[in-house]
Design a protein around this motif. Structure first.
Motif, PDB file in Angstrom:
ATOM      1  N   CYS A   1       0.874  -1.284   0.011  1.00  0.00           N
ATOM      2  CA  CYS A   1       0.022   0.108  -0.153  1.00  0.00           C
ATOM      3  C   CYS A   1       0.794   1.198  -0.281  1.00  0.00           C
ATOM      4  N   PHE A   2       1.966   1.205   0.300  1.00  0.00           N
ATOM      5  CA  PHE A   2       2.970   2.163   0.519  1.00  0.00           C
ATOM      6  C   PHE A   2       4.075   2.566  -0.429  1.00  0.00           C
ATOM      7  N   ASP A   3       3.744   1.910  -1.645  1.00  0.00           N
ATOM      8  CA  ASP A   3       4.763   1.919  -2.672  1.00  0.00           C
ATOM      9  C   ASP A   3       4.572   3.225  -3.526  1.00  0.00           C
ATOM     10  N   GLY A   4       3.288   3.824  -3.420  1.00  0.00           N
ATOM     11  CA  GLY A   4       3.331   5.275  -4.000  1.00  0.00           C
ATOM     12  C   GLY A   4       2.720   4.843  -5.520  1.00  0.00           C
ATOM     13  N   ARG A   5       2.249   3.633  -5.853  1.00  0.00           N
ATOM     14  CA  ARG A   5       1.636   3.486  -7.327  1.00  0.00           C
ATOM     15  C   ARG A   5       0.907   4.440  -7.652  1.00  0.00           C
ATOM     16  N   ARG A   6       0.893   4.754  -8.554  1.00  0.00           N
ATOM     17  CA  ARG A   6      -0.002   5.914  -9.484  1.00  0.00           C
ATOM     18  C   ARG A   6      -0.001   7.285  -8.585  1.00  0.00           C
ATOM     19  N   GLY A   7       0.997   7.387  -7.875  1.00  0.00           N
ATOM     20  CA  GLY A   7       1.034   8.768  -7.167  1.00  0.00           C
ATOM     21  C   GLY A   7       0.280   8.867  -5.724  1.00  0.00           C
ATOM     22  N   THR A   8      -0.233   7.565  -5.524  1.00  0.00           N
ATOM     23  CA  THR A   8      -1.241   7.491  -4.390  1.00  0.00           C
ATOM     24  C   THR A   8      -0.321   7.512  -2.822  1.00  0.00           C
ATOM     25  N   ARG A   9      -0.844   7.892  -1.940  1.00  0.00           N
ATOM     26  CA  ARG A   9      -0.153   7.986  -0.777  1.00  0.00           C
ATOM     27  C   ARG A   9      -1.110   7.382   0.636  1.00  0.00           C
ATOM     28  N   VAL A  10      -0.356   7.044   1.567  1.00  0.00           N
ATOM     29  CA  VAL A  10      -1.336   6.543   2.744  1.00  0.00           C
ATOM     30  C   VAL A  10      -0.717   7.316   3.950  1.00  0.00           C
TER      31      VAL A  10
END
Length: 331
Positions: free
Chosen positions: A255-264
């Motif tokens: 979840c924390f790999d920054g895929r597609r620029g997402t963040r947690v």
């Protein structure tokens, strides 16, 4: 006096019993004695009593992180402004201990309660309303779309209230299909989607306006393996805010790999409150109290009980969907 005590770590319904304990000693130099008027049970009580935080938890333990009481006495070094709280109602913060008739608390942890709020409303001003207020102001400003997991929960209702009132934004509710559970006010939701449906992510994308390819923000109190699905459901650059672990397990590391620029983002009310300057703590509650005066952020009550009736309600599911438990320590 009477108190509900957890004798050892474990499930609340197995380890909590009500007994007669000694009255608190006179308040220390910086302490206030608070006569508890009302309190309640929260998931934070269950997590703490389970033994999840051994470094900061000792047993026997009196649970109860949320409640309201009247200040009866003040220690000799309590300053004048706080000494004026004698005879007034406060929210005693800083740790557990509300499941008893009287407790002593450092004066800096006591939040004055406005006279206009009744005890039943003010009792629930802390954990859910303050969490909802802080998360909406911190993460949802400027969001075009928001989804909320566990949409039938009390805090999800608060989040939907705040989003519609402050940003005219109706969130999408994600539910797990718990029988008999419904959202508090359906008009505040754009749509409810069951995560038990195999195509729930497609349904979520269909609700989001335009071509945003998912919500900008998802507010999640579940955690666990579903977190990866939630991250994948976000719009590019979107944010998953985790504020609970109903699944009982953390988010997958992916979840924390920054895929597609997402963040947690991890939101923990305890961290926020304990890192905030004590003198400024009342200001955190100003937006909450203002909204409660307007009739918002009110918590439904499923059942009222005295302390003696509390152990029989713990673990029954009462207070988990249709309102919370309201405990009168003197009943």
């Amino acid at each position: 006096m009477r108190a509900a005590v957890a004798n050892r770590p474990g499930p609340l319904h197995d380890v909590v019993s009500v007994r007669t304990v000694a009255e608190p000693t006179p308040p220390g130099p910086r302490e206030l004695t608070v006569r508890m008027v009302a309190t309640t049970a929260n998931p934070s009580d269950a997590v703490t009593v389970s033994g999840a935080y051994p470094s900061r938890t000792t047993f026997p333990l009196i649970p109860g992180f949320e409640g309201i009481g009247v200040v009866e006495d003040a220690g000799r070094d309590v300053p004048g402004t706080a000494r004026d709280l004698v005879g007034r109602r406060v929210l005693p913060l800083g740790g557990p201990g509300c499941w008893q008739q009287r407790r002593t608390v450092d004066y800096s942890w006591c939040i004055p309660v406005p006279d206009e709020l009744d005890d039943r409303t003010a009792c629930f001003s802390y954990i859910n309303p303050l969490t909802a207020s802080l998360m909406v102001s911190r993460y949802c400003h400027g969001a075009r779309s928001v989804a909320i997991t566990a949409a039938t929960s009390a805090i999800a209702g608060h989040l939907a209230e705040l989003l519609t009132e402050q940003f005219s934004l109706r969130p999408v509710g994600l539910v797990r299909g718990t029988p008999g559970s419904t959202v508090a006010d359906a008009d505040r939701w754009a749509r409810l989607i069951s995560m038990a449906d195999p195509d729930w992510q497609s349904q979520l994308n269909a609700v989001v306006p335009g071509d945003h390819q998912g919500p900008d923000v998802i507010l999640d109190c579940i955690g666990g393996a579903v977190g990866l699905d939630l991250v994948d459901a976000l719009a590019p650059g979107g944010t998953l805010v985790l504020y609970g672990l109903l699944a009982g397990s953390p988010l997958p590391v992916e979840c924390f790999d920054g895929r597609r620029g997402t963040r947690v983002e991890m939101f923990r009310l305890r961290d926020t409150v304990h890192s905030h300057p004590r003198r400024d703590l009342p200001e955190l509650f100003t937006p909450v109290f203002d909204l409660q005066r307007r009739g918002l952020l009110h918590t439904p009550v499923a059942v009222r009980t005295g302390l003696d009736g509390l152990p029989g309600l713990l673990g029954t599911g009462v207070g988990s969907g249709r309102g919370k438990i309201l405990i009168d320590p003197w009943r």
